[in-house]
Design a protein around this motif. Structure first.
Motif, mmCIF file in Angstrom:
data_model
loop_
_atom_site.group_PDB
_atom_site.id
_atom_site.type_symbol
_atom_site.label_atom_id
_atom_site.label_comp_id
_atom_site.label_asym_id
_atom_site.label_seq_id
_atom_site.Cartn_x
_atom_site.Cartn_y
_atom_site.Cartn_z
ATOM 1 N N SER A 72 -83.190 29.135 10.111
ATOM 2 C CA SER A 72 -82.955 27.747 10.896
ATOM 3 C C SER A 72 -83.983 26.722 10.195
ATOM 4 O O SER A 72 -83.458 25.533 9.821
ATOM 5 C CB SER A 72 -83.215 27.850 12.272
ATOM 6 N N ALA A 75 -82.216 25.803 6.531
ATOM 7 C CA ALA A 75 -81.075 24.866 6.978
ATOM 8 C C ALA A 75 -81.432 23.619 7.273
ATOM 9 O O ALA A 75 -80.902 22.586 6.538
ATOM 10 C CB ALA A 75 -79.993 25.651 8.139
ATOM 11 N N TYR A 81 -77.530 22.012 8.193
ATOM 12 C CA TYR A 81 -77.758 22.034 9.597
ATOM 13 C C TYR A 81 -77.001 20.936 10.479
ATOM 14 O O TYR A 81 -77.336 20.934 11.610
ATOM 15 C CB TYR A 81 -79.075 22.244 9.860
ATOM 16 N N THR A 88 -74.890 21.156 14.736
ATOM 17 C CA THR A 88 -76.099 22.044 14.732
ATOM 18 C C THR A 88 -75.620 23.318 15.330
ATOM 19 O O THR A 88 -75.705 24.579 15.146
ATOM 20 C CB THR A 88 -77.357 21.669 14.830
ATOM 21 N N SER A 153 -72.242 23.517 4.884
ATOM 22 C CA SER A 153 -73.559 23.528 5.638
ATOM 23 C C SER A 153 -73.929 25.309 5.536
ATOM 24 O O SER A 153 -73.181 26.022 4.819
ATOM 25 C CB SER A 153 -73.121 23.375 7.229
#
Ligand SMILES: CCCCC[C@H]1O[C@@H](O)C[C@@H]1SC[C@H](NC(=O)CC[C@H](N)C(=O)O)C(=O)NCC(=O)O
Length: 221
Positions: A72, A75, A81, A88, A153
Motif C-alpha cells: 500500500s 502503491a 493507487y 483506492t 495501477s
C-alpha cells in the motif's frame, strides 16, 4: 535517494508482489537473501522485524514489514493507487483477491509432494471459476485498458502477476477469457514490466524444493 532494500528468502513467497510493484514503478532495488538462521536471528536481535517476520523492506529511512502495508505504501508513493478513495478501495479489493489466489500457490509449495497434483487442480479451478471470471467481467463492464479508472495501477500489476503464475500451472487457463488474454498482452508490454519479464531481471522463479528447504532451514520448521 538510497535504493529500497529487500530482505527475504531467495524466492518468490510474499516478497514477489513487492518486487513486481517496484519494478512496475521503475524503481531499482537491492536484495539481501536470507539463507542462514543466523541472518534471520540477527534481524530479529536488531529489532528490525516488528512481528519477527519477513518480508522486510528498508525504504525512506523506515524498516517496513507486513506485506500489504508495504504494498500500500509503495502503491501510494508511486501513484499507482487511484485518484480518490473510491478508486483506492477498488484497487484494494482487486489486490486482496489476487493476493488470495497467489497465496494458494505460495502455500502449495510447502504441501507434501503427494498432494501436489490435487493442490494444483484446486488452484486452477479456483482461478477459472472464482477469480478470472470476476476480472473478465470488470474489463468487459469497465471497457477500459486498465482495471480502475483509465489509469495503470497496482491492481493491474498484481493481476498480471497472478495470471502468469496460474499459467505456469496450466498454460491454457485463459482459453475462456479473451479480455484477460488481451489485458495480459497489454500490461506485459508496459516498458517497465516488459523489462522485468526479460531474463536476468530480479523476478524470481517458481518455488522449488531448494527454496522450500531454505525457508524451512531459516525458520526452523
Ligand atoms: C507452511 C508455509 C510456511 C511459509 C513460510 C514462508 O515461506 C513463504 O513462502 C511464505 C512465508 S513468509 C515468512 C513468514 N512471514 C509471514 O508469515 C508474514 C506474514 C505477514 N502477515 C505479511 O504479510 O508479511 C515468516 O517470517 N515466518 C516466521 C514466523 O512467523 O515466525
Amino acid at each position: 535517494a538510497a535504493k529500497p532494500k529487500l530482505w527475504y528468502f531467495p524466492g518468490r513467497g510474499r516478497m514477489e508482489s513487492i518486487r513486481w510493484l517496484l519494478a512496475a514503478a521503475g524503481v531499482e532495488f537491492e536484495e539481501e537473501f536470507l539463507e542462514t538462521r543466523e541472518q534471520y536471528e540477527k534481524l530479529q536481535k536488531d529489532g528490525r522485524l516488528l512481528f519477527g517476520q519477513v518480508p522486510l523492506v528498508e525504504i525512506d529511512g523506515m524498516m517496513l514489514t507486513q506485506t500489504r502495508a508495504i504494498l500500500s505504501y509503495l502503491a501510494a508513493k508511486y501513484n499507482l493507487y487511484g485518484k480518490d478513495l473510491k478508486e483506492t478501495v477498488r484497487i484494494n479489493m482487486y489486490a486482496d483477491g489476487t493476493q488470495d489466489l497467489m497465496g494458494m500457490i505460495m502455500m502449495a509449495a510447502f504441501k507434501p509432494p503427494e498432494e501436489k497434483e490435487e493442490n494444483i487442480a484446486l488452484i486452477v479451478t479456483k482461478a477459472k471459476t472464482r477469480y478470472f471470471p470476476v476480472f473478465e467481467k470488470i474489463l468487459k463492464d469497465h471497457g477500459e485498458d486498465f482495471l480502475v479508472g483509465n489509469k495503470f495501477s497496482w491492481a493491474d500489476v498484481q493481476l498480471l502477476e497472478a495470471i502468469l503464475m496460474v499459467e505456469e500451472l496450466n498454460a491454457s487457463v485463459l482459453s475462456d477469457f479473451p479480455l484477460l488474454k488481451a489485458f495480459k498482452a497489454r500490461i506485459s508490454n508496459i516498458p517497465t514490466i516488459k523489462k522485468f519479464l526479460q531474463p536476468g531481471s530480479q523476478r524470481k522463479p517458481p518455488a522449488d524444493s531448494h527454496y522450500v528447504d531454505v525457508v524451512r532451514h531459516v525458520l526452523q520448521f
